[in-house]
Structures are given as structure tokens and as C-alpha cells.
Design an enzyme around this catalytic site. Structure first.
Site, PDB file in Angstrom:
ATOM      1  CG  ASP A  33     -42.188 -16.989 -57.275  1.00 51.16           C
ATOM      2  OD1 ASP A  33     -41.218 -17.768 -57.340  1.00 51.16           O
ATOM      3  OD2 ASP A  33     -42.073 -15.780 -56.986  1.00 51.16           O
TER       4      ASP A  33
ATOM      5  CE  LYS B 114     -39.188 -13.687 -51.974  1.00 55.62           C
ATOM      6  NZ  LYS B 114     -38.634 -12.358 -51.658  1.00 55.62           N
TER       7      LYS B 114
ATOM      8  CG  ASP C  32     -38.372 -15.171 -55.271  1.00 57.51           C
ATOM      9  OD1 ASP C  32     -39.529 -15.485 -55.587  1.00 57.51           O
ATOM     10  OD2 ASP C  32     -37.994 -13.987 -55.142  1.00 57.51           O
ATOM     11  NE  ARG C  33     -42.987 -13.899 -53.480  1.00 59.27           N
ATOM     12  CZ  ARG C  33     -43.747 -12.973 -52.926  1.00 59.27           C
ATOM     13  NH1 ARG C  33     -44.930 -13.301 -52.442  1.00 59.27           N
ATOM     14  NH2 ARG C  33     -43.346 -11.721 -52.856  1.00 59.27           N
TER      15      ARG C  33
ATOM     16  CG  ASP D 130     -38.538 -14.459 -59.022  1.00 57.12           C
ATOM     17  OD1 ASP D 130     -39.508 -14.946 -58.404  1.00 57.12           O
ATOM     18  OD2 ASP D 130     -37.739 -13.665 -58.497  1.00 57.12           O
TER      19      ASP D 130
ATOM     20  CB  SER E  95     -41.435 -11.697 -57.926  1.00 60.37           C
ATOM     21  OG  SER E  95     -41.480 -12.735 -56.965  1.00 60.37           O
ATOM     22  CG  HIS E  96     -45.590 -12.634 -56.423  1.00 62.81           C
ATOM     23  ND1 HIS E  96     -44.494 -11.940 -56.002  1.00 62.81           N
ATOM     24  CD2 HIS E  96     -46.672 -11.956 -55.972  1.00 62.81           C
ATOM     25  CE1 HIS E  96     -44.886 -10.878 -55.310  1.00 62.81           C
ATOM     26  NE2 HIS E  96     -46.199 -10.857 -55.282  1.00 62.81           N
TER      27      HIS E  96
END
Length: 542
Positions: A276, A375, A280-281, A278, A112-113
Site C-alpha cells: 500500500d 505491520k 505496511d499492508r 506506506d 497509509s492506504h
């Protein structure tokens, strides 16, 4: 030929709220990734001949682990794998592909982030057939299997070509390399008024989108520049890189400072956003106007009906417990339910599957809806653009109107990162031990009304999740929440959430730091953060 390889368990493969995340050097150990993938497969039933979706955010080790997954999926009996071209799939695009293809599930390779590179982070998570993260009953089974695994199955075969779209075979399994962007972009075009957004951009509206050298670059170029007509160069840092160009791909005011500085400049674009690692943010910034994720959720929910995909209204709104109560007031005005869940998108997935909620959000910059079960950063940006196109107002004007209508939840999150885990655990244990004695006491934040350790009963299946964060609630509606994060790879991160509500007749124009100063001092008093962590100030403030 299928090989059965003897192995021994690793004791550190317990997945968190978003899968298993470790340093690359850990994942690169012999058998490490294989053990975890086999443990996932061993924990599932009924996938023989079924479809598996595989892709990731392009970070260091992504391609190598995808090759392992493909060979192990073939050896374990999957009939077909859909893999994003180049090994690329944003997390929301993976969720959509799982749902649209009727896949059994998917493996999403991402941290992710978190930063990427040979000395940074890697991750794997399993998503179920609804496109969302695996529920606890599945992750519990995976954990149990990782501790007893003795062997894994893998096909002895050459690596697959991941860069050419088309169909190939691997053993008895079909491998389809698919365009990672097109189906997702089509989904976005079905939800939002692209014609209205295109017209606004053609009329001189300017925007900047920072992909942070991560996965959303190709998605953003296709959607914002090609389909919506924004000028070339609107997408910043648009080429996905294995180390994210040495960026820390977390869309907050610390790591997206390049975008923030641009949006605060005299000649700033009208609208700025970032995503971010991947995809999703999201981060939303208007010209000279930063929007907190909690406020963004509330504004999107209040205005969602302006987008074609949500014109029929919302079934409900869900937010994670640490997220501010701004969305609660929107739900009340709309006359729809508000669900307060633990942190973790899987809790939203249950509500979305049951048709109980339409829009969900977390203070950690995750927002989404029932279109997928993750998300979705670009979705949030497009809904903002749709609202701006219809209302014809600036971000700052929309925020001022929202606060005048609902009041303002002054809000911030203070992160204390890389704390020794024993120190972090001791701080939380002391907090929990003090809960009964706190109500009725007074400190710089005011008088404490109540204090508890948040527990959640899922309305869809009555499952109970306990110990989800310590809440200190004050008589004036303010609150401080303490929680240890499960998304890091080293040490522990203490997250302190601070919230003060001011009604519509109060001062809605204070600087956030000034509004929250008494609560910041109260958090220190109640938890002795400096004493336990040795840190006089947080690592990151968002």
C-alpha cells in the site's frame, strides 16, 4: 534564529489509531502542520539532544512538511535527525531505523492506504522509541495540547537538501540524510532464506509485485529484482509518485484489480502480491487463488518455522478482534497463546515488547512480527516466498492443505464508506442498545448465542479499551462484527465483518459469497444498514 510564532488551536487535530489524517487542503492551512508537530513535541519529555527519525511515503505535501519538521525539531532542541533520502521511508523501514539507531522516536508522514494528491489525503503520526505507534497516554496528551497551544518554535533557515545522502547541520542540530532502503533490505535478508528463494526464481518460478506507484517501489526493486534475481519488470508501478499515479494505494481486490486480473489470467505468474501507500499492508494472490488476509496470517504462523529467522518457533500469535479465528486454530495446535486485541498496531506492540507474541495480523491486510513494531507488507511477501521455496507447492495447494488440517473460516469485510457521521453514530448506538435483547433470537444467520461490545484488558499493563466493536455471535460459531473505522478523512466508514467456520469434514470449496450469504442478510436485519446509510450495497468488499 529560532522564531516563536503565535498561533491559535485547531479543534480537529485528534489523532486516530494511525495518527492525524486530513485532506491536503486542511494540512496546507497556515500553522496547521506546525501546530500539530509542536503539540507532539510539547507532549514529550527528555528529548533534548536526542535523535528523531523523519520520513514519509512520498505523497503530495511530504517534502514541504518534512522541511517544517526539520526546522521545528532544531528549534525544539533535538540533537540529530535521520531523514530518508528524498523524504522517503516506508513505515516499517522507519520503525526499523528508530530501533536500530536508538532514536527517541520518529515522525512518519503518511496517510497509509488513503489516496494522495492535492485534493486527497495527508497524515502525520508519532512513533515512540520502540519503533511503534504512540500509545494512548501519549496521543491523549497530544490531543489535549492541540486544544490549548498558543505558539510554536521554528528555525528561520533555508530548506535542507533532502536528495543527497550525507550529513549537514541545521542550527545546532545534525541532519543525516540516509539511504531509506539498504538497512531495511539487510534486515529482510537476515530473516529469510534468500538463497532458497533465489534458486526457486532461477528455476522458473514467476512473480509479480504491485507497488501501486507508492513507497515500496524502491524497496521491491532492491529486494525482489536485485537481491533475489527476479526479472526486471517484476515490480509493477515501481516509481513512487506524489499522487500514486491516481491509484488508490490500498491492496485489495478493488484497487489492485490490475494485479488480480493478471493473477486470474490463463498465463498468470505463480505468485502475486501488492503493498500500500506506506508499505505496511499486503495483498497475497497465488495463480488463480486469492488469499484473505486472515488466512494469510494463519498460514504464515503455521509455517513460519521454515524461515531461518523463526526456526526457533513462535512465542505467541496476536490478531485484532475483527480478524477471523483461523489463526486461533494454529495457535492451539502449536501450543502457544493467542491474543485477541482491538484494532490498532499499538496493541500488538505491547505484546511484542513483552516477548509474549512473535507474529501479529489484522484482517485489513496488515501482518508483521517482532522484527519491527509496525505491520510490514514486504516482510509478509518474503515469508510467503520462503514458505513456497521450502515446500515446493503452489499457493493453492498450500491453502487446500491448510483448510484440510484446520478447517476453513469463510470471511469477508463489507465497507460502507463516506457515511454521514451522525447516521453512522446512530446505527452503532441502536446496535448497542439492542445487545441485551439479541441473544436467543433467530434470523437468517441462525440463532444468536451472544452479543457484546468488545472490550480488551491489555495483559502487559492492565489498561482497558472499551467500545471496540459490536459482536454478534451465533450458536454455530459464525459471527458478524460492526465497527466504525478511524482511518478515513471524510465522513465515517462502517465496517461489517462476516465469518463462518466450516470444520475439516464440511464443504471447504464453497464460493465465499455463497457461504456468507445468510450472514450478509442477518447483518442487514440486525443493524438496518440500508435504513441508516441509504446504501443498498457496500462500497468495497474484501
Amino acid at each position: 534564529m529560532i522564531q516563536t510564532v503565535s498561533t491559535q488551536p485547531f479543534t480537529d487535530q485528534k489523532p486516530g489509531t494511525s495518527g492525524l489524517r486530513k485532506k491536503v487542503r486542511i494540512f496546507a492551512q497556515p500553522h496547521y502542520a506546525e501546530n500539530f508537530v509542536q503539540s507532539v513535541f510539547d507532549s514529550l519529555d527528555g528529548f533534548a539532544g536526542q535523535t528523531l527519525v523523519v520520513g514519509g511515503d512520498g505523497r503530495y505535501l511530504n517534502r514541504e512538511v518534512i522541511q517544517i519538521v526539520l526546522k521545528m525539531a532544531a528549534a525544539n532542541g533535538f540533537g540529530r535527525v535521520l531523514v530518508g533520502q528524498g523524504g522517503i521511508l516506508s513505515t516499517p523501514a522507519a520503525s526499523h531505523l528508530i530501533r536500530a539507531s536508538g532514536a527517541f522516536g520518529g515522525l512518519v508522514l503518511s496517510a497509509s492506504h488513503n489516496p494522495g494528491g492535492p485534493d486527497e489525503d495527508f497524515g502525520i503520526k508519532y512513533n515512540i522509541g520502540n519503533g511503534g505507534p504512540a500509545p494512548e497516554k501519549v496521543t491523549d496528551a497530544i490531543i489535549e495540547r492541540t486544544l490549548s497551544i498558543e505558539s510554536y518554535k521554528i528555525l528561520d533557515a533555508p530548506d535542507m537538501d533532502l536528495d543527497t545522502i550525507g550529513t549537514a547541520t541545521l542550527g545546532g542540530m545534525t541532519v543525516d540524510v540516509v539511504d531509506p532502503v539498504a538497512a531495511y533490505a539487510d534486515l529482510m535478508e537476515s530473516l529469510f532464506d534468500f538463497a532458497a528463494i533465489r534458486a526457486k526464481i532461477a528455476g522458473g518460478f514467476t512473480l509479480a509485485f504491485d507497488s501501486m506507484s507508492a513507497v515500496t517501489g524502491p524497496y521491491a526493486v532492491e529486494i525482489f529484482e536485485k537481491r533475489l534475481g527476479a526479472p526486471q519488470g517484476t515490480v509493477m508501478n515501481g516509481t513512487p509518485l506524489p499522487d500514486f499515479g491516481h491509484h488508490h494505494p490500498d491492496p485489495n481486490l478493488v484497487h489492485a484489480k490490475q494485479l488480480y486480473d493478471r493473477m486470474m489470467a490463463p498465463d498468470a505468474p505463480d505468485f502475486g502480491a501488492a503493498s500500500d501507500g506506506d508499505g505496511d499492508r499486503n495483498l497475497i494472490i497465488g495463480r488463480h487463488c486469492y488469499v484473505t488476509p486472515s488466512d494469510s496470517l494463519a498460514v504464515l504462523a503455521a509455517n513460519a518455522h521454515l524461515a531461518p529467522g523463526y526456526a526457533a518457533g513462535l512465542k505467541g500469535i496476536a490478531r485484532s478482534m475483527p480478524t477471523s479465528g483461523a489463526a486461533d486454530r494454529v495457535a492451539e495446535k502449536l501450543g502457544v497463546p493467542l491474543y485477541e486485541t482491538p484494532t490498532g498496531w499499538k496493541f500488538f506492540g505491547n505484546l511484542l515488547d513483552a516477548g509474549m507474541a512473535t507474529i501479529c495480523g489484522e484482517e485489513s491486510a496488515g501482518t508483521g512480527s517482532d522484527h519491527v513494531r509496525e505491520k510490514d507488507g514486504i516482510w509478509a511477501v518474503l515469508l510467503w516466498l520462503n514458505i513456497l521455496a521450502v515446500r515446493g507447492e503452489s499457493v493453492a495447494a498450500i491453502m487446500a492443505d491448510h483448510w484440510a488440517t484446520y478447517g476453513r473460516n469463510y470471511y469477508a469485510r463489507h465497507d460502507y464508506e463516506a457515511i454521514a457521521k451522525d447516521k453512522a453514530d446512530a446505527l452503532m448506538a441502536a446496535l448497542r442498545a439492542s445487545l441485551d435483547s439479541l441473544p436467543g433470537t433467530t434470523n437468517s444467520g441462525g440463532t444468536i448465542k451472544s452479543a457484546d461490545d468488545f472490550a480488551y484488558t491489555d495483559p502487559t499493563d492492565q489498561s482497558v479499551s472499551r467500545n471496540q466493536g459490536v459482536r454478534i455471535l451465533f450458536t454455530d460459531g459464525s459471527r458478524v462484527v460492526f465497527r466504525l473505522s478511524g482511518t478515513g478523512t471524510e465522513g465515517a466508514t462502517l465496517r461489517v465483518y462476516l465469518e463462518r467456520y466450516v470444520d475439516t469434514d464440511g464443504d471447504l470449496g464453497m464460493a465465499t459469497g455463497d457461504a456468507l450469504a445468510p450472514l450478509i442478510a442477518a447483518a442487514q436485519d440486525v443493524a438496518d444498514i440500508a435504513g441508516y446509510t441509504g446504501m443498498d450495497e457496500p462500497s468495497v468488499i474484501t
